[in-house]
Design a protein around this motif. Sequence first.
Motif, PDB file in Angstrom:
ATOM      1  N   VAL A  62       6.288 -61.274 -11.458  1.00 21.94           N
ATOM      2  CA  VAL A  62       6.248 -62.423 -10.549  1.00 21.94           C
ATOM      3  C   VAL A  62       5.947 -63.706 -11.311  1.00 21.94           C
ATOM      4  O   VAL A  62       6.563 -64.754 -11.062  1.00 21.94           O
ATOM      5  N   SER A  63       5.025 -63.642 -12.269  1.00 20.03           N
ATOM      6  CA  SER A  63       4.710 -64.850 -13.036  1.00 20.03           C
ATOM      7  C   SER A  63       5.879 -65.265 -13.925  1.00 20.03           C
ATOM      8  O   SER A  63       6.135 -66.460 -14.110  1.00 20.03           O
ATOM      9  N   ALA A  64       6.642 -64.310 -14.454  1.00 22.27           N
ATOM     10  CA  ALA A  64       7.825 -64.648 -15.257  1.00 22.27           C
ATOM     11  C   ALA A  64       8.903 -65.288 -14.389  1.00 22.27           C
ATOM     12  O   ALA A  64       9.571 -66.239 -14.815  1.00 22.27           O
ATOM     13  N   LEU A  65       9.072 -64.786 -13.168  1.00 22.63           N
ATOM     14  CA  LEU A  65      10.042 -65.399 -12.257  1.00 22.63           C
ATOM     15  C   LEU A  65       9.640 -66.822 -11.889  1.00 22.63           C
ATOM     16  O   LEU A  65      10.485 -67.722 -11.824  1.00 22.63           O
ATOM     17  N   ALA A  66       8.354 -67.029 -11.652  1.00 19.73           N
ATOM     18  CA  ALA A  66       7.869 -68.377 -11.332  1.00 19.73           C
ATOM     19  C   ALA A  66       8.084 -69.322 -12.518  1.00 19.73           C
ATOM     20  O   ALA A  66       8.497 -70.478 -12.342  1.00 19.73           O
ATOM     21  N   LEU A  67       7.798 -68.824 -13.721  1.00 14.98           N
ATOM     22  CA  LEU A  67       8.004 -69.650 -14.911  1.00 14.98           C
ATOM     23  C   LEU A  67       9.484 -69.972 -15.117  1.00 14.98           C
ATOM     24  O   LEU A  67       9.854 -71.096 -15.455  1.00 14.98           O
ATOM     25  N   GLY A  68      10.348 -68.988 -14.893  1.00 20.89           N
ATOM     26  CA  GLY A  68      11.792 -69.219 -15.008  1.00 20.89           C
ATOM     27  C   GLY A  68      12.303 -70.230 -13.998  1.00 20.89           C
ATOM     28  O   GLY A  68      13.146 -71.071 -14.303  1.00 20.89           O
ATOM     29  N   LEU A  69      11.782 -70.166 -12.784  1.00 20.20           N
ATOM     30  CA  LEU A  69      12.156 -71.137 -11.755  1.00 20.20           C
ATOM     31  C   LEU A  69      11.685 -72.537 -12.132  1.00 20.20           C
ATOM     32  O   LEU A  69      12.426 -73.523 -11.970  1.00 20.20           O
ATOM     33  N   LEU A  70      10.486 -72.628 -12.665  1.00 18.60           N
ATOM     34  CA  LEU A  70       9.956 -73.926 -13.092  1.00 18.60           C
ATOM     35  C   LEU A  70      10.807 -74.533 -14.204  1.00 18.60           C
ATOM     36  O   LEU A  70      11.157 -75.712 -14.174  1.00 18.60           O
ATOM     37  N   VAL A  71      11.167 -73.709 -15.175  1.00 20.44           N
ATOM     38  CA  VAL A  71      11.992 -74.196 -16.283  1.00 20.44           C
ATOM     39  C   VAL A  71      13.373 -74.623 -15.781  1.00 20.44           C
ATOM     40  O   VAL A  71      13.905 -75.665 -16.167  1.00 20.44           O
ATOM     41  N   ALA A  72      13.968 -73.818 -14.907  1.00 19.47           N
ATOM     42  CA  ALA A  72      15.309 -74.139 -14.391  1.00 19.47           C
ATOM     43  C   ALA A  72      15.314 -75.431 -13.583  1.00 19.47           C
ATOM     44  O   ALA A  72      16.280 -76.206 -13.643  1.00 19.47           O
ATOM     45  N   MET A  73      14.248 -75.694 -12.861  1.00 19.41           N
ATOM     46  CA  MET A  73      14.221 -76.895 -12.035  1.00 19.41           C
ATOM     47  C   MET A  73      13.882 -78.154 -12.828  1.00 19.41           C
ATOM     48  O   MET A  73      14.144 -79.261 -12.364  1.00 19.41           O
ATOM     49  N   THR A  74      13.301 -78.006 -14.015  1.00 18.42           N
ATOM     50  CA  THR A  74      12.968 -79.187 -14.815  1.00 18.42           C
ATOM     51  C   THR A  74      14.058 -79.572 -15.801  1.00 18.42           C
ATOM     52  O   THR A  74      13.936 -80.592 -16.464  1.00 18.42           O
ATOM     53  N   VAL A  75      15.135 -78.786 -15.897  1.00 15.85           N
ATOM     54  CA  VAL A  75      16.271 -79.156 -16.748  1.00 15.85           C
ATOM     55  C   VAL A  75      16.913 -80.386 -16.124  1.00 15.85           C
ATOM     56  O   VAL A  75      17.200 -80.402 -14.925  1.00 15.85           O
ATOM     57  N   PRO A  76      17.136 -81.444 -16.915  1.00 14.51           N
ATOM     58  CA  PRO A  76      17.726 -82.661 -16.330  1.00 14.51           C
ATOM     59  C   PRO A  76      19.135 -82.404 -15.813  1.00 14.51           C
ATOM     60  O   PRO A  76      19.942 -81.764 -16.470  1.00 14.51           O
TER      61      PRO A  76
END
Length: 92
Positions: A40-54
């Motif tokens: 779950v924490s890896a999925l949250a981190l992946g979502l955070l990274v994907a949403m911060t890509v310009p």
Amino acid sequence: MPRPTAAQLAYGSFTVIFSTLAMLLLSQTSSGLGIAVIAVSALALGLLVAMTVPIPKSRVVAVQKPAEVAAAAPVTAEKPVAAVATSSRKAA
């Protein structure tokens, strides 16, 4: 909500995969609850990274009306150019 770009999908997927592997190797957990928390924490981190890509912004192109184009560019008569015959063979 706009569709995710290819870069967002790639960065998010790589983040989920590599962060899951790193956390599992570093924690050395074998319990189901520990693995679930890591996933779950890896999925949250992946979502955070994907949403911060310009996201690339769309360009706005100025369009002139045909009357403005005709008024802006003066009409000049072009001189005819004489056709010159050329040959790739050498004269004998």
